[in-house]
Write a protein that holds these residues in place. Structure first.
Motif, PDB file in Angstrom:
ATOM      1  N   LEU A  47       4.275 -33.052  -7.297  1.00 38.44           N
ATOM      2  CA  LEU A  47       4.225 -33.767  -6.021  1.00 38.44           C
ATOM      3  C   LEU A  47       5.617 -34.181  -5.562  1.00 38.44           C
ATOM      4  O   LEU A  47       5.916 -34.170  -4.364  1.00 38.44           O
ATOM      5  N   VAL A  48       6.469 -34.510  -6.512  1.00 41.60           N
ATOM      6  CA  VAL A  48       7.834 -34.932  -6.177  1.00 41.60           C
ATOM      7  C   VAL A  48       8.614 -33.783  -5.543  1.00 41.60           C
ATOM      8  O   VAL A  48       9.477 -34.004  -4.683  1.00 41.60           O
ATOM      9  N   LEU A  49       8.295 -32.545  -5.923  1.00 37.42           N
ATOM     10  CA  LEU A  49       9.032 -31.383  -5.418  1.00 37.42           C
ATOM     11  C   LEU A  49       8.597 -30.951  -4.025  1.00 37.42           C
ATOM     12  O   LEU A  49       9.238 -30.094  -3.412  1.00 37.42           O
ATOM     13  N   GLY A  50       7.489 -31.499  -3.542  1.00 34.45           N
ATOM     14  CA  GLY A  50       7.062 -31.193  -2.187  1.00 34.45           C
ATOM     15  C   GLY A  50       6.267 -29.911  -2.060  1.00 34.45           C
ATOM     16  O   GLY A  50       5.657 -29.425  -3.013  1.00 34.45           O
ATOM     17  N   SER A  51       6.304 -29.328  -0.870  1.00 30.49           N
ATOM     18  CA  SER A  51       5.423 -28.204  -0.540  1.00 30.49           C
ATOM     19  C   SER A  51       5.668 -26.965  -1.397  1.00 30.49           C
ATOM     20  O   SER A  51       4.748 -26.186  -1.641  1.00 30.49           O
ATOM     21  N   ASP A  52       6.911 -26.755  -1.846  1.00 29.12           N
ATOM     22  CA  ASP A  52       7.205 -25.577  -2.656  1.00 29.12           C
ATOM     23  C   ASP A  52       6.391 -25.567  -3.952  1.00 29.12           C
ATOM     24  O   ASP A  52       6.133 -24.506  -4.523  1.00 29.12           O
ATOM     25  N   ALA A  53       6.018 -26.742  -4.421  1.00 29.04           N
ATOM     26  CA  ALA A  53       5.262 -26.852  -5.669  1.00 29.04           C
ATOM     27  C   ALA A  53       3.802 -27.212  -5.415  1.00 29.04           C
ATOM     28  O   ALA A  53       3.088 -27.586  -6.344  1.00 29.04           O
ATOM     29  N   GLY A  54       3.369 -27.061  -4.165  1.00 26.32           N
ATOM     30  CA  GLY A  54       1.985 -27.418  -3.838  1.00 26.32           C
ATOM     31  C   GLY A  54       0.967 -26.638  -4.646  1.00 26.32           C
ATOM     32  O   GLY A  54      -0.065 -27.171  -5.046  1.00 26.32           O
ATOM     33  N   PRO A 164       0.625  -8.692 -11.129  1.00 26.17           N
ATOM     34  CA  PRO A 164       1.087  -8.332  -9.778  1.00 26.17           C
ATOM     35  C   PRO A 164       2.365  -9.081  -9.407  1.00 26.17           C
ATOM     36  O   PRO A 164       2.569 -10.228  -9.812  1.00 26.17           O
ATOM     37  N   THR A 165       3.209  -8.409  -8.629  1.00 26.01           N
ATOM     38  CA  THR A 165       4.456  -9.025  -8.180  1.00 26.01           C
ATOM     39  C   THR A 165       4.550  -9.076  -6.653  1.00 26.01           C
ATOM     40  O   THR A 165       5.578  -9.483  -6.116  1.00 26.01           O
ATOM     41  N   ARG A 166       3.495  -8.662  -5.978  1.00 22.73           N
ATOM     42  CA  ARG A 166       3.503  -8.691  -4.521  1.00 22.73           C
ATOM     43  C   ARG A 166       3.647 -10.131  -4.034  1.00 22.73           C
ATOM     44  O   ARG A 166       3.280 -11.087  -4.717  1.00 22.73           O
ATOM     45  N   VAL A 167       4.161 -10.301  -2.829  1.00 22.62           N
ATOM     46  CA  VAL A 167       4.229 -11.630  -2.217  1.00 22.62           C
ATOM     47  C   VAL A 167       2.849 -11.952  -1.661  1.00 22.62           C
ATOM     48  O   VAL A 167       2.361 -11.264  -0.758  1.00 22.62           O
ATOM     49  N   PRO A 168       2.173 -12.967  -2.189  1.00 26.17           N
ATOM     50  CA  PRO A 168       0.813 -13.255  -1.734  1.00 26.17           C
ATOM     51  C   PRO A 168       0.805 -13.882  -0.346  1.00 26.17           C
ATOM     52  O   PRO A 168       1.797 -14.475   0.095  1.00 26.17           O
ATOM     53  N   ASN A 169      -0.311 -13.745   0.337  1.00 22.76           N
ATOM     54  CA  ASN A 169      -0.461 -14.354   1.658  1.00 22.76           C
ATOM     55  C   ASN A 169      -0.809 -15.833   1.561  1.00 22.76           C
ATOM     56  O   ASN A 169      -0.530 -16.608   2.476  1.00 22.76           O
ATOM     57  N   THR A 170      -1.466 -16.207   0.466  1.00 25.32           N
ATOM     58  CA  THR A 170      -1.819 -17.611   0.223  1.00 25.32           C
ATOM     59  C   THR A 170      -1.284 -17.994  -1.151  1.00 25.32           C
ATOM     60  O   THR A 170      -1.432 -17.242  -2.122  1.00 25.32           O
ATOM     61  N   LEU A 171      -0.673 -19.173  -1.250  1.00 24.93           N
ATOM     62  CA  LEU A 171       0.005 -19.553  -2.488  1.00 24.93           C
ATOM     63  C   LEU A 171      -0.951 -19.871  -3.622  1.00 24.93           C
ATOM     64  O   LEU A 171      -0.543 -19.926  -4.790  1.00 24.93           O
ATOM     65  N   GLY A 172      -2.237 -20.069  -3.305  1.00 24.35           N
ATOM     66  CA  GLY A 172      -3.197 -20.325  -4.363  1.00 24.35           C
ATOM     67  C   GLY A 172      -3.275 -19.185  -5.361  1.00 24.35           C
ATOM     68  O   GLY A 172      -3.635 -19.383  -6.525  1.00 24.35           O
ATOM     69  N   ILE A 173      -2.930 -17.979  -4.928  1.00 22.03           N
ATOM     70  CA  ILE A 173      -2.953 -16.814  -5.805  1.00 22.03           C
ATOM     71  C   ILE A 173      -1.963 -16.991  -6.956  1.00 22.03           C
ATOM     72  O   ILE A 173      -2.183 -16.488  -8.062  1.00 22.03           O
ATOM     73  N   LEU A 174      -0.884 -17.719  -6.710  1.00 28.57           N
ATOM     74  CA  LEU A 174       0.089 -17.949  -7.776  1.00 28.57           C
ATOM     75  C   LEU A 174      -0.546 -18.723  -8.928  1.00 28.57           C
ATOM     76  O   LEU A 174      -0.237 -18.484 -10.101  1.00 28.57           O
ATOM     77  N   ALA A 175      -1.436 -19.655  -8.601  1.00 32.14           N
ATOM     78  CA  ALA A 175      -2.135 -20.419  -9.642  1.00 32.14           C
ATOM     79  C   ALA A 175      -3.037 -19.497 -10.451  1.00 32.14           C
ATOM     80  O   ALA A 175      -3.124 -19.614 -11.681  1.00 32.14           O
ATOM     81  N   SER A 176      -3.704 -18.579  -9.778  1.00 30.62           N
ATOM     82  CA  SER A 176      -4.585 -17.640 -10.476  1.00 30.62           C
ATOM     83  C   SER A 176      -3.792 -16.695 -11.363  1.00 30.62           C
ATOM     84  O   SER A 176      -4.209 -16.367 -12.482  1.00 30.62           O
ATOM     85  N   ARG A 177      -2.625 -16.251 -10.896  1.00 33.81           N
ATOM     86  CA  ARG A 177      -1.769 -15.406 -11.723  1.00 33.81           C
ATOM     87  C   ARG A 177      -1.336 -16.153 -12.981  1.00 33.81           C
ATOM     88  O   ARG A 177      -1.303 -15.587 -14.087  1.00 33.81           O
ATOM     89  N   LEU A 178      -1.000 -17.434 -12.796  1.00 33.01           N
ATOM     90  CA  LEU A 178      -0.540 -18.229 -13.931  1.00 33.01           C
ATOM     91  C   LEU A 178      -1.643 -18.378 -14.967  1.00 33.01           C
ATOM     92  O   LEU A 178      -1.392 -18.347 -16.177  1.00 33.01           O
TER      93      LEU A 178
END
Length: 263
Positions: A47-54, A164-178
Motif C-alpha cells: 500500500l505504501v508503494l501506491g498503484s504500481d504495487a496494487g 508467460p512474459t506478455r504485457v497483460p491488459n489487467t494487472l491482476g494477471i500478475l498475481a495469478s502468474r505469481l
C-alpha cells in the motif's frame, strides 16, 4: 532496506510457497497465524508503494481469503476477497474451483464476482496458468512413481514450463502468474527433497552392501536421464503462446458458473 515492487514480489512468492507447503488441517486456523501475519505485512508494505504495487495488494488479500476459506471463516474470506477485487484481482477461473462452488449461491460472493473485469486475451492466459498447475501436479506425481526403486544416486529435477512474459491488459494477471510460480517452486522443492533422500539412502546402502547392484544402478541412471529429457522437452513445448486476434477490451468476467475449472 527500502521496499520495491520487485522485493515485495519475492516476499510474496515465498509466502505463497509457505502457504502451499503448510501442513495445517482445515479448522486449525491458529497453525496458519504466521502466514496471516505475513500476508498482512505484505499488504501494508504494498500500500505504501501506491498503484504500481496494487496487484500485490490484490495478491495478499486473495491469499488471506484463501486461508479463511480453508478454515471455513466465510465472512472473513469474503471480506478479503472483496478487498482483493477492489485492488484488481480478477482470477475468475479460481473462483470456479470445486472448493468454492458451494459459495456461488451467496449473494455477497456473486456481487463481488460481478465486479471483476478481464480481457479475452488475459482470460486465455489465465486458463493456461490453471492448466499448467494441473499438469505440473500430475508430472510431480508421476515422477515420484517413476523414481521408486531407483538404485542410482543421481537427482532428477522437476522441469517447469516457462511462464508467460506478455504485457497483460489487467494487472491482476500478475498475481495469478505469481501463484503459479509459487506452485512450481513448491513442487520442485518437494521433488528435490525426495530425490536427495533417495540418493543419500542409495549412497549409504552401496557403502555397506557388498552385493550392491552397480550395473543396475547405471541402467537406472540412464533410464532416468531419458525420462528427464522427455519431461524437459514436454515442459518447453507447453510454453504459453499468445493467440492473435483475442480482444484486449476490458469487460466483465464470464458469468459465474460458466467456466470449467481444469481437472
Amino acid at each position: 532496506m527500502v521496499d520495491t515492487v520487485s522485493s515485495l514480489t519475492s516476499r510474496a512468492h515465498d509466502l505463497m510457497v509457505a502457504s502451499l507447503s503448510s501442513p495445517a488441517a482445515a479448522g486449525a486456523a491458529g497453525q496458519d497465524a504466521h502466514l496471516v501475519a505475513g500476508f498482512q505485512d505484505l499488504i501494508g508494505r504494498a500500500l505504501v508503494l501506491g498503484s504500481d504495487a496494487g496487484w500485490l495488494v490484490a495478491f495478499g488479500n486473495s491469499g488471506l481469503a484463501g486461508l479463511a476459506f480453508k478454515h471455513r471463516q466465510v465472512d472473513q474470506a469474503l471480506y478479503h476477497l472483496d478487498v482483493a477485487v477492489t485492488a484488481g484481482y480478477n482470477d475468475c477461473l479460481e473462483l470456479h474451483a470445486p472448493a468454492l462452488v458451494a459459495y456461488h449461491g451467496d449473494p455477497r460472493f456473486r456481487a463481488l464476482y460481478q465486479r471483476m473485469r478481464i480481457t479475452l486475451a488475459d482470460l486465455d492466459e489465465l486458463q493456461w496458468l490453471h492448466r499448467e498447475v494441473v499438469i505440473m501436479s500430475q508430472e510431480a506425481s508421476q515422477a515420484s512413481v517413476d523414481n521408486i526403486g531407483r538404485r542410482d544416486t543421481g537427482i532428477s529435477l522437476l522441469p517447469q514450463a516457462p511462464l508467460p512474459t506478455r504485457v497483460p491488459n489487467t494487472l491482476g494477471i500478475l498475481a495469478s502468474r505469481l501463484e503459479v510460480a509459487a506452485v512450481q517452486t513448491a513442487l520442485r522443492q518437494a521433488a528435490w527433497n525426495a530425490e536427495v533422500s533417495r540418493s543419500s539412502g542409495n549412497t549409504s546402502l552401496s557403502l555397506i552392501d557388498d552385493t550392491w547392484d552397480y550395473p543396475g544402478a547405471r541402467r537406472d541412471a540412464w533410464d532416468a536421464d531419458v525420462l528427464d529429457t522427455r519431461r524437459e522437452q514436454a515442459a518447453a513445448a507447453r510454453a504459453f503462446v499468445e493467440r492473435p486476434g483475442l480482444s484486449t477490451l476490458v469487460v466483465p468476467c464470464p458469468p459465474l458458473g460458466s467456466l470449467v475449472y481444469p481437472a
